[in-house]
Design an enzyme around this catalytic site. Structure first.
Site: not given
Length: 820
Positions: A8, A81, A83, A85, A293, A295, A339
């Site tokens: 990203e 990432d 997740d 998103e 990470y 989130r 995670h």
């Protein structure tokens, strides 16, 4: 073979680029490359809620660069990432580039930390995209778009200004507003705290404080000053002695390592960072390879990281600080166990050893490092000594004093700043003091009896940390949404910050009031949490996202329908208050089978408003008209405030038009779709309004004029009537001749296609033709859009229209469809 890696952000691309060889080209997508269109719904609700994706605004240059890079490569590794998103970004990149690189040459790479070992391992074992996760994000995006686009216009009609609604933001605002209402409604209650300053009768003579805890074995509750004075009088006449000494050692376990919600709460409390700021700093630490990470809602820790931490603690503090088995912290059932919690990527990089960080980055890294290391250590042991002191009077009053000291620091050796937050646990005494050596049975001297009047306090306003905690506990939103949710309600000026507390603004209170009254089921905390659970189920693969959307949309449409015609509650209150001034009501009027009683109507609406807190806009307009009708009984202030005007009397010519129409023979009522058009009934309703003294609107007068033109063949000397009544002699439309021919063609159609249902609407060609024919007869014209629709419809019946080819070119009709 060249491989294109897409992440990203440029910072992440730069870090990863250092760990990969020359065979890799690393590029940044700068976030999402595709999204729903910004200025329209972009969701086809009638065809499986298919989203209409367009290239993201401001990403043209990035997309061009990514496509150019893809042309130079044989494979694409999608590495956003780990997740929802990130998975969605990976899928959109795949959709964007699959025409350049073969689909089978795309891979998905995920990692929880940006270190050389983690990156090398992740790129050595690429996988596939998780479409369940993509669909979960897609469902969330479509949900939020539907709510935002469909509900915000309702708000605009009710409340002026740049207001908006959001599926999660509006629930967060609701929590803040409901807390404010609790504070407003709170009634403080008096209570008294009683105690004494005492000392031993032998050395050491250092005084210490005791607090009244029990009266005759029951919890001491002193509700008023009179009761406090009575107890004080009894105490002054009594003596004190040490009844017992209670010694015990308690253990205090370290908190779990940080997850997204808890780091936002801690960073706000300890460092004063807003949630959005915390996430920006954490993002920087993550992209520079210092933390995992950020989130996440999982307390899981990689076994290798746990072992490294245990070795570090043993070397740094000693083996006695390591538990026999590694500490385990249970995550919520919805958490992603794949995670990890937020932790330093290398525990040996202590806050003191890390250089080159900005001041805020250093603060947050220290918080994360200390919390993680402490979470892997043994509990602290606290030695607690409590003295219970009693009186010898008629009633037994028991006082307590407690002293604590750390017997073994355990995790506190690492927790640093966390020690302050660890002092008090639920149910423990607030007051700590220093106690001299005491023995059971010894007498004490009272130096001073203490009494303090206090009042119960209302619940505290939410701060950013406590609101995030409330959202998390209620299952509203997810780790990646908390910071954005709070930023949105602050940016919209629905809340302001006063000494770090969130206070709803006037605009926020009005928006919340409307949404709760109009759409309570949609912005209900429980319903929003249930939707989050369904999004989790989509990610798990147990629920199909389109099935979830269908179920939601059916309810959503029903709720919207009930909210569309909502009146502004504050304005309704003003009009109802004004109508309280009316003391003399007009006599009831009978129209047809119905009796209209102004006083009864107002009473009925007032009752409904008191019960449900809302009425329709139409009902409110009716109340306003009644206020105007009784303007002479209103105060001058009310007339000015509500801008009341005396209603105009009916126009003289209106009565004459109605008299003329009453003598005519009207066409039979016709049904178009679900509506029935009855000219006779319509004229009668307008006549009743005029008889009651009501002036017709311009639109209603226009409808009367249209009917007069429509039935002009039954009116003698119509041209003179037109002049006398001031009717405009409408010039025939420019295309009137063409329209007449089109309508004439339709008369040859004997068999009409059956009605077709699309969604909740029914399309019926026969009714459509009948409606346009009647309108043309009355107005002498049709709109361009209606003419185009009529031509398109005629094209479906070419086999029933004689000499169709002969008139097709002249009237601009479609070519006949060849039947298969």
């Amino acid at each position: 073979m060249k491989k294109l890696v897409i992440v990203e952000s440029p910072a992440k691309a730069k870090t990863i680029n250092k760990y990969l060889g020359e065979d890799y080209i690393v590029k940044a997508s700068m976030g999402h490359v595709r999204d729903l269109p910004p200025k329209k719904l972009g969701v086809d609700v009638e065809h499986g809620f298919a989203p209409e994706y367009v290239n993201s605004t401001g990403r043209a240059k990035t997309i061009t660069e990514l496509k150019a890079a893809a042309k130079k490569c044989d494979a694409v590794l999608l590495a956003p990432d780990p997740d929802r998103e990130g998975e969605a970004i990976a899928w959109h990149l795949f959709e964007l580039l699959k025409g350049i690189v073969p689909e089978e040459n795309f891979s998905r790479v995920t990692y929880n930390e940006i270190t050389k070992s983690a990156i090398t391992e992740a790129f050595a074992h690429p996988g596939e995209m998780d479409m369940n996760r993509v669909n979960s994000q897609q469902a969330r995006r479509v949900l939020d778009r539907l709510v935002g686009f469909k509900v915000s216009p309702l708000l605009w009609r009710q409340i002026k200004g740049g207001v908006s609604a959001g599926r999660v933001q509006s629930v967060a605002l609701r929590l803040v507003c409901e807390r404010e209402q609790l504070i407003k409604d709170f009634k403080p209650e008096e209570y008294w705290v009683l105690g004494a300053n005492v000392r031993k009768q032998v050395a050491p003579l250092d005084p210490f404080a005791v607090k009244l805890a029990q009266i005759n074995g029951e919890k001491a509750e002193v509700k008023g000053g009179e009761q406090a004075q009575k107890i004080r009088a009894e105490l002054e006449a009594s003596t004190l002695h040490v009844e017992r000494i209670i010694e015990k050692e308690i253990q205090r376990r370290a908190r779990a390592p940080f997850i997204t919600s808890t780091i936002q709460q801690a960073a706000s409390s300890v460092c004063g960072f807003a949630p959005a700021r915390t996430m920006r700093i954490a993002q920087s630490l993550y992209e520079n390879g210092l933390i995992t990470y950020m989130r996440t809602d999982s307390f899981n820790i990689a076994k290798s990281a746990q072992e490294e931490c245990r070795a570090f603690v043993t070397a740094e503090y000693g083996a006695e600080y390591i538990p026999e088995k590694p500490n385990f912290y249970k995550s919520k059932s919805s958490a992603q166990e794949a995670h990890e919690a937020i932790r330093p990527t290398d525990v040996a990089k202590t806050p003191q050893a890390v250089s080159g960080l900005e001041k805020d980055e250093a603060k947050l890294y220290k918080l994360i490092w200390e919390r993680f290391v402490a979470s892997q250590m043994v509990p602290a042991r606290i030695a607690r000594r409590t003295a219970e002191v009693e009186t010898d009077g008629t009633n037994t009053y028991l006082f307590r004093a407690t002293a604590s000291e750390i017997a073994f620091p355990g995790y506190m050796r690492a927790s640093g700043i966390e020690k302050a937050a660890d002092k008090k646990k639920e149910g423990e005494e607030d007051d700590e003091t220093k106690l001299p050596p005491l023995t059971e049975g010894e007498n004490l001297d009272c130096l001073e009896w203490l009494g303090e009047q206090k009042f119960t306090k209302p619940p505290a306003r939410y701060s950013e940390p406590s609101l995030i905690k409330a959202l998390e506990e209620n299952g509203v939103g997810r780790p990646s949404t908390y910071a954005q949710t709070l930023s949105t309600i602050e940016k919209r000026e629905y809340v302001t910050k006063e000494k770090r507390s969130l206070v709803p603004t006037e605009a926020g209170l009005r928006v919340n009031e409307f949404l709760v009254k109009a759409l309570d089921p949609l912005f209900n905390v429980k319903f929003t949490a249930e939707m989050e659970e369904k999004l989790d189920q989509i990610e798990e693969g147990t629920v199909e996202w389109t099935d979830m959307m269908r179920e939601f949309y059916e309810n959503f449409l029903e709720w919207l329908e009930g909210a569309k015609d909502m009146a502004e509650p504050a304005e309704t209150e003003e009009v109802l208050k004004a109508l309280e001034q009316v003391s003399e009501w007009a006599e009831p009027v009978k129209r047809g089978r119905r009796t209209y009683d102004d006083q009864e109507i107002v009473g009925s609406v007032r009752e409904k408003f008191a019960e449900v807190g809302k009425i329709t806009s139409r009902q409110q307009q009716m109340l306003f008209r009644l206020a105007c009708k009784y303007i002479e009984q209103m105060s001058a202030e009310t007339v000015t405030t509500l801008k009341l005007e005396k209603p105009e009397a009916p126009r003289t010519e209106t009565g004459k038009k109605i008299e003329l129409l009453e003598t005519l023979d009207f066409d039979e009522p016709r049904k178009v779709g679900k509506r029935t058009y009855d000219d006779g009934k319509f004229v009668q309703s307008l006549k009743e309004q005029v008889q009651s003294g009501k002036r017709l609107s311009d639109r209603q007068v226009g409808a009367l004029d249209t009917l007069l033109v429509k039935y002009s063949s039954q009116i003698d000397n119509f041209e003179q009537v037109q002049k006398d009544l001031g009717l405009e002699a409408k010039a025939p439309a420019e295309n009137a001749e063409e329209i007449a021919k089109l309508i004439e063609l339709c008369k040859t159609i004997e068999t009409w296609n059956p009605p077709v249902k699309r969604g909740k609407r029914e399309f019926n060609d026969a009714d459509f033709y009948e409606s346009l024919s009647t309108q043309f007869k009355g107005k002498g014209s049709l709109s361009d859009r209606q003419v185009a629709a009529l031509k398109k419809m005629i094209g479906r019946y070419t086999d029933q229209i004689p000499d169709y080819e002969a008139v097709r070119e002249e009237l601009g009709l479609p070519e006949p469809k060849v039947k298969k």
